[in-house]
Design an enzyme around this catalytic site. Structure first.
Site, PDB file in Angstrom:
ATOM      1  N   PHE A 112       0.821  -1.221   0.000  1.00  0.00           N
ATOM      2  CA  PHE A 112       0.000   0.000   0.000  1.00  0.00           C
ATOM      3  C   PHE A 112       0.852   1.266   0.000  1.00  0.00           C
ATOM      4  O   PHE A 112       0.356   2.338  -0.346  1.00  0.00           O
ATOM      5  CB  PHE A 112      -0.860   0.066   1.276  1.00  0.00           C
ATOM      6  CG  PHE A 112      -1.933  -0.964   1.398  1.00  0.00           C
ATOM      7  CD1 PHE A 112      -3.085  -0.879   0.635  1.00  0.00           C
ATOM      8  CD2 PHE A 112      -1.814  -2.023   2.293  1.00  0.00           C
ATOM      9  CE1 PHE A 112      -4.101  -1.813   0.762  1.00  0.00           C
ATOM     10  CE2 PHE A 112      -2.811  -2.965   2.421  1.00  0.00           C
ATOM     11  CZ  PHE A 112      -3.955  -2.863   1.657  1.00  0.00           C
ATOM     12  N   SER A 132      -5.205   1.499  -9.111  1.00  0.00           N
ATOM     13  CA  SER A 132      -6.346   2.412  -9.007  1.00  0.00           C
ATOM     14  C   SER A 132      -7.125   2.400 -10.308  1.00  0.00           C
ATOM     15  O   SER A 132      -6.556   2.199 -11.389  1.00  0.00           O
ATOM     16  CB  SER A 132      -5.805   3.819  -8.740  1.00  0.00           C
ATOM     17  OG  SER A 132      -6.828   4.761  -8.911  1.00  0.00           O
ATOM     18  N   TYR A 154       0.284  11.072 -10.438  1.00  0.00           N
ATOM     19  CA  TYR A 154      -0.165  10.004  -9.530  1.00  0.00           C
ATOM     20  C   TYR A 154      -0.634   8.798 -10.344  1.00  0.00           C
ATOM     21  O   TYR A 154      -0.173   7.670 -10.136  1.00  0.00           O
ATOM     22  CB  TYR A 154      -1.296  10.495  -8.612  1.00  0.00           C
ATOM     23  CG  TYR A 154      -1.996   9.363  -7.907  1.00  0.00           C
ATOM     24  CD1 TYR A 154      -1.355   8.659  -6.894  1.00  0.00           C
ATOM     25  CD2 TYR A 154      -3.288   8.966  -8.269  1.00  0.00           C
ATOM     26  CE1 TYR A 154      -1.980   7.589  -6.254  1.00  0.00           C
ATOM     27  CE2 TYR A 154      -3.917   7.899  -7.637  1.00  0.00           C
ATOM     28  CZ  TYR A 154      -3.259   7.218  -6.632  1.00  0.00           C
ATOM     29  OH  TYR A 154      -3.883   6.144  -6.016  1.00  0.00           O
ATOM     30  N   LYS A 158       1.034   4.826 -10.932  1.00  0.00           N
ATOM     31  CA  LYS A 158       0.356   3.536 -10.757  1.00  0.00           C
ATOM     32  C   LYS A 158       0.470   2.687 -12.027  1.00  0.00           C
ATOM     33  O   LYS A 158       0.731   1.484 -11.967  1.00  0.00           O
ATOM     34  CB  LYS A 158      -1.126   3.756 -10.406  1.00  0.00           C
ATOM     35  CG  LYS A 158      -1.355   4.358  -9.031  1.00  0.00           C
ATOM     36  CD  LYS A 158      -1.008   3.387  -7.925  1.00  0.00           C
ATOM     37  CE  LYS A 158      -1.134   3.988  -6.548  1.00  0.00           C
ATOM     38  NZ  LYS A 158      -0.564   3.162  -5.478  1.00  0.00           N
ATOM     39  N   ASN A 191     -11.730  14.450  -1.056  1.00  0.00           N
ATOM     40  CA  ASN A 191     -12.684  13.436  -1.502  1.00  0.00           C
ATOM     41  C   ASN A 191     -14.066  13.669  -0.907  1.00  0.00           C
ATOM     42  O   ASN A 191     -14.217  14.246   0.161  1.00  0.00           O
ATOM     43  CB  ASN A 191     -12.189  12.033  -1.144  1.00  0.00           C
ATOM     44  CG  ASN A 191     -10.902  11.696  -1.872  1.00  0.00           C
ATOM     45  OD1 ASN A 191      -9.885  11.470  -1.250  1.00  0.00           O
ATOM     46  ND2 ASN A 191     -10.949  11.704  -3.189  1.00  0.00           N
TER      47      ASN A 191
HETATM   48  P1  NAD Z   1      -2.897   6.331   3.146  1.00  0.00           P
HETATM   49  O1  NAD Z   1      -2.085   7.548   2.877  1.00  0.00           O
HETATM   50  O2  NAD Z   1      -3.865   6.357   4.263  1.00  0.00           O
HETATM   51  O3  NAD Z   1      -1.915   5.080   3.360  1.00  0.00           O
HETATM   52  C1  NAD Z   1      -0.649   4.987   2.757  1.00  0.00           C
HETATM   53  C2  NAD Z   1       0.352   4.631   3.838  1.00  0.00           C
HETATM   54  O4  NAD Z   1       1.653   4.487   3.270  1.00  0.00           O
HETATM   55  C3  NAD Z   1       0.464   5.712   4.922  1.00  0.00           C
HETATM   56  O5  NAD Z   1       0.361   5.113   6.193  1.00  0.00           O
HETATM   57  C4  NAD Z   1       1.848   6.326   4.699  1.00  0.00           C
HETATM   58  O6  NAD Z   1       2.424   6.782   5.914  1.00  0.00           O
HETATM   59  C5  NAD Z   1       2.594   5.158   4.085  1.00  0.00           C
HETATM   60  N1  NAD Z   1       3.717   5.517   3.195  1.00  0.00           N
HETATM   61  C6  NAD Z   1       3.730   6.428   2.194  1.00  0.00           C
HETATM   62  N2  NAD Z   1       4.932   6.417   1.567  1.00  0.00           N
HETATM   63  C7  NAD Z   1       5.677   5.460   2.173  1.00  0.00           C
HETATM   64  C8  NAD Z   1       6.995   4.963   1.990  1.00  0.00           C
HETATM   65  N3  NAD Z   1       7.781   5.465   1.027  1.00  0.00           N
HETATM   66  N4  NAD Z   1       7.452   3.996   2.807  1.00  0.00           N
HETATM   67  C9  NAD Z   1       6.665   3.498   3.802  1.00  0.00           C
HETATM   68  N5  NAD Z   1       5.411   3.921   4.024  1.00  0.00           N
HETATM   69  C10 NAD Z   1       4.918   4.886   3.219  1.00  0.00           C
HETATM   70  O7  NAD Z   1      -3.630   5.936   1.779  1.00  0.00           O
HETATM   71  P2  NAD Z   1      -4.750   4.846   1.480  1.00  0.00           P
HETATM   72  O8  NAD Z   1      -5.991   5.552   1.077  1.00  0.00           O
HETATM   73  O9  NAD Z   1      -4.782   3.840   2.543  1.00  0.00           O
HETATM   74  O10 NAD Z   1      -4.142   4.217   0.152  1.00  0.00           O
HETATM   75  C11 NAD Z   1      -3.320   3.066   0.166  1.00  0.00           C
HETATM   76  C12 NAD Z   1      -2.861   2.754  -1.251  1.00  0.00           C
HETATM   77  O11 NAD Z   1      -4.013   2.605  -2.087  1.00  0.00           O
HETATM   78  C13 NAD Z   1      -2.016   3.859  -1.880  1.00  0.00           C
HETATM   79  O12 NAD Z   1      -0.995   3.251  -2.640  1.00  0.00           O
HETATM   80  C14 NAD Z   1      -3.001   4.578  -2.781  1.00  0.00           C
HETATM   81  O13 NAD Z   1      -2.365   5.183  -3.877  1.00  0.00           O
HETATM   82  C15 NAD Z   1      -3.903   3.429  -3.229  1.00  0.00           C
HETATM   83  N6  NAD Z   1      -5.246   3.890  -3.640  1.00  0.00           N
HETATM   84  C16 NAD Z   1      -5.999   4.627  -2.771  1.00  0.00           C
HETATM   85  C17 NAD Z   1      -7.259   5.079  -3.190  1.00  0.00           C
HETATM   86  C18 NAD Z   1      -8.117   5.919  -2.267  1.00  0.00           C
HETATM   87  O14 NAD Z   1      -9.038   6.563  -2.752  1.00  0.00           O
HETATM   88  N7  NAD Z   1      -7.874   5.941  -0.954  1.00  0.00           N
HETATM   89  C19 NAD Z   1      -7.754   4.772  -4.475  1.00  0.00           C
HETATM   90  C20 NAD Z   1      -6.958   3.997  -5.312  1.00  0.00           C
HETATM   91  C21 NAD Z   1      -5.703   3.561  -4.879  1.00  0.00           C
HETATM   92  N1  UFG Z   2     -17.129  15.874  -5.353  1.00  0.00           N
HETATM   93  C1  UFG Z   2     -17.925  16.965  -5.052  1.00  0.00           C
HETATM   94  N2  UFG Z   2     -17.550  17.769  -4.009  1.00  0.00           N
HETATM   95  C2  UFG Z   2     -16.448  17.534  -3.252  1.00  0.00           C
HETATM   96  C3  UFG Z   2     -15.636  16.414  -3.569  1.00  0.00           C
HETATM   97  C4  UFG Z   2     -16.013  15.616  -4.632  1.00  0.00           C
HETATM   98  O1  UFG Z   2     -18.922  17.213  -5.710  1.00  0.00           O
HETATM   99  O2  UFG Z   2     -16.167  18.311  -2.337  1.00  0.00           O
HETATM  100  C5  UFG Z   2     -17.532  14.983  -6.457  1.00  0.00           C
HETATM  101  C6  UFG Z   2     -16.514  14.900  -7.583  1.00  0.00           C
HETATM  102  O3  UFG Z   2     -16.721  15.921  -8.514  1.00  0.00           O
HETATM  103  C7  UFG Z   2     -16.787  13.494  -8.126  1.00  0.00           C
HETATM  104  C8  UFG Z   2     -17.225  12.705  -6.896  1.00  0.00           C
HETATM  105  O4  UFG Z   2     -17.625  13.681  -5.927  1.00  0.00           O
HETATM  106  O5  UFG Z   2     -17.862  13.530  -9.018  1.00  0.00           O
HETATM  107  C9  UFG Z   2     -16.115  11.859  -6.282  1.00  0.00           C
HETATM  108  O6  UFG Z   2     -14.959  12.673  -6.055  1.00  0.00           O
HETATM  109  P1  UFG Z   2     -13.736  12.161  -5.153  1.00  0.00           P
HETATM  110  O7  UFG Z   2     -12.766  13.301  -5.073  1.00  0.00           O
HETATM  111  O8  UFG Z   2     -14.240  11.603  -3.873  1.00  0.00           O
HETATM  112  O9  UFG Z   2     -13.138  10.955  -5.980  1.00  0.00           O
HETATM  113  P2  UFG Z   2     -12.564  10.884  -7.472  1.00  0.00           P
HETATM  114  O10 UFG Z   2     -13.400   9.890  -8.205  1.00  0.00           O
HETATM  115  O11 UFG Z   2     -12.420  12.217  -8.071  1.00  0.00           O
HETATM  116  O12 UFG Z   2     -11.080  10.323  -7.236  1.00  0.00           O
HETATM  117  C10 UFG Z   2     -10.797   9.162  -6.442  1.00  0.00           C
HETATM  118  C11 UFG Z   2      -9.440   9.332  -5.784  1.00  0.00           C
HETATM  119  C12 UFG Z   2      -8.344   9.325  -6.811  1.00  0.00           C
HETATM  120  C13 UFG Z   2      -8.424   8.087  -7.639  1.00  0.00           C
HETATM  121  C14 UFG Z   2      -9.812   7.938  -8.229  1.00  0.00           C
HETATM  122  C15 UFG Z   2      -9.950   6.620  -8.930  1.00  0.00           C
HETATM  123  O13 UFG Z   2      -9.400  10.556  -5.065  1.00  0.00           O
HETATM  124  O14 UFG Z   2      -7.089   9.347  -6.173  1.00  0.00           O
HETATM  125  O15 UFG Z   2     -10.805   7.993  -7.199  1.00  0.00           O
HETATM  126  O16 UFG Z   2      -9.706   5.563  -8.068  1.00  0.00           O
HETATM  127  F1  UFG Z   2      -7.512   8.156  -8.631  1.00  0.00           F
END
Ligand code: NAD
Ligand code: UFG
Length: 343
Positions: free
Chosen positions: A80, A124, A148, A152, A204
């Site tokens: 992660f 993602s 970003y 990925k 988000n």
């Molecule tokens: P998060 O930031 O809560 O968790 C990521 C963790 O990785 C954190 O605890 C951070 O301290 C740690 N970290 C970052 N860089 C590091 C490094 N170089 N070495 C060791 N630890 C490190 O994020 P999350 O939402 O739990 O996401 C986890 C993974 O899922 C990420 O790779 C993110 O890109 C991917 N992802 C998240 C979403 C989302 O919407 N949350 C969507 C698609 C993919």
């Molecule tokens: N939105 C609002 N108001 C807000 C925030 C979001 O209307 O304050 C809307 C956006 O326009 C979108 C929807 O809510 O239509 C969802 O937006 P998010 O920001 O929650 O999520 P996204 O789909 O834009 O992006 C997320 C992650 C990205 C990831 C992507 C695909 O933030 O990192 O999903 O996995 F790349």
């Protein structure tokens, strides 16, 4: 069996630790705490009644990985660790490529040296090219629009090359890598003990709604109501973080049961939900009004996407179990019990 979870103190990582422990795995977390606190892991231990081994370290630190692989019998790795903010990645591309791409390369190199070749990677839905056809299936064209997303996709490509190399080298222990393409994770563990703890004002939708509900933010701005969707607002595939976490356990189990090669798998519900539908579900499930206004579209947003969940069912026997009511209820329970996150 011990699983190394990089980034395990974060939002999705901590929920995955709970599900791994519940499924009988031992968990070793490596996290540099750049976006998390160890309090999340203490709470994982409370929820499960089981210990989590934790090392504060960076996934780019070769010596740290070597020491872990030497001292512990690690069966598989769930990766992660990485940075995840799209806007920040445009401002700091080198930092994103360094953490996300270089970090993944160092990890894979050290795993290979230690003969550990089972890996689950956090990809993602952002790796998909914008498509008029929905739901998105794993064979659809890929392409990204920000560092970003590019990081990925690069890591996916690098891992796909490992499968080719295994075949060319006729390797006796081939890689088994599952690339999990998450759609939009929301929600929290039903205990209210762990959840998403964003820094500053959330980008988000779901954490923004929760912070309006608790009064930290004045009102929700809905970015556009003129999209060609059911009600004009953006449509996404929201998935409960506990379902998402279980998907990782299923992926590890499938690899232990012989799933080989490099497999990209969507983790989504197969259904789209609009911004308004999510807000209204939050209001009716939690009995709280969310103040909101419609504003212009957010740059870079697309109208609609959701993923097909068929391949996940077929390859790792996973599907979502929790509906939108559970998502909004658990998000609110976490927010209301922890108004300042883990602080
Ligand atoms: P998060 O930031 O809560 O968790 C990521 C963790 O990785 C954190 O605890 C951070 O301290 C740690 N970290 C970052 N860089 C590091 C490094 N170089 N070495 C060791 N630890 C490190 O994020 P999350 O939402 O739990 O996401 C986890 C993974 O899922 C990420 O790779 C993110 O890109 C991917 N992802 C998240 C979403 C989302 O919407 N949350 C969507 C698609 C993919
Ligand atoms: N939105 C609002 N108001 C807000 C925030 C979001 O209307 O304050 C809307 C956006 O326009 C979108 C929807 O809510 O239509 C969802 O937006 P998010 O920001 O929650 O999520 P996204 O789909 O834009 O992006 C997320 C992650 C990205 C990831 C992507 C695909 O933030 O990192 O999903 O996995 F790349």
């Amino acid at each position: 069996m011990k699983i190394l979870v990089t980034g395990g103190a974060g939002y999705i990582g901590s929920h995955t630790c709970v599900e791994l422990l519940n499924a009988g795995f031992d968990v070793f977390v490596l996290d540099n705490l750049s976006n998390s606190k160890t309090e999340s892991l203490r709470r994982v231990e409370i929820i499960t009644g089981k210990p989590v081994t934790f090392v504060q370290g960076d996934v780019r630190d070769r010596e740290c990985l070597k020491a872990i692989f030497k001292a512990h019998e690690i069966t598989a790795v769930i990766h992660f660790a990485g940075l995840k903010a799209v806007g920040e990645s445009c401002e700091q591309p080198l930092n994103y490529y360094d953490n996300n791409v270089y970090g993944s390369i160092v990890l894979a190199q050290e795993m290979e040296k230690a003969n550990i070749k089972k890996l689950v990677f956090s990809s993602s839905a952002t790796v998909y090219k914008e498509s008029a056809v929905q739901p998105l299936t794993e064979d659809m064209p890929l392409g990204t629009t920000n560092p970003y997303g590019a990081s990925k996709l690069m890591v996916e490509d690098i891992f796909r090359d490992l499968e080719v190399a295994d075949k060319l080298n006729n390797h006796s222990l081939p890689w088994s890598i599952t690339l999990l393409r998450y759609f939009n994770p929301v929600g929290a563990h039903e205990s209210g003990l762990i959840g998403e703890d964003p820094n500053g004002v959330p980008n988000n939708l779901m954490p923004f709604i929760s912070q309006v509900a608790i009064g930290k933010l004045g009102q929700l701005s809905i970015f556009g109501d003129d999209y060609p969707t059911i009600d004009g607002t953006g449509v996404r595939d929201y998935i409960h973080v506990v379902d998402l976490a279980k998907g990782h356990v299923k992926a590890v189990q499938a690899m232990l049961n012989g799933l080989t090669g490099v497999n990209a798998i969507n983790l989504g519900s197969g259904q789209g939900l609009s911004v308004l539908q999510l807000v209204e579900a939050f209001e009716s499930e939690n009995n709280i009004a969310i103040k909101r206004k419609i504003v212009g579209r957010r740059a870079g947003d697309i109208a609609e996407y959701f993923g097909s969940a068929k391949k996940a069912k077929k390859l790792i026997n996973w599907q979502t179990e929790l509906d939108v009511n559970a998502m909004v209820r658990d998000s609110w329970y976490w927010q209301s019990k922890n108004p300042n996150g883990y602080e």
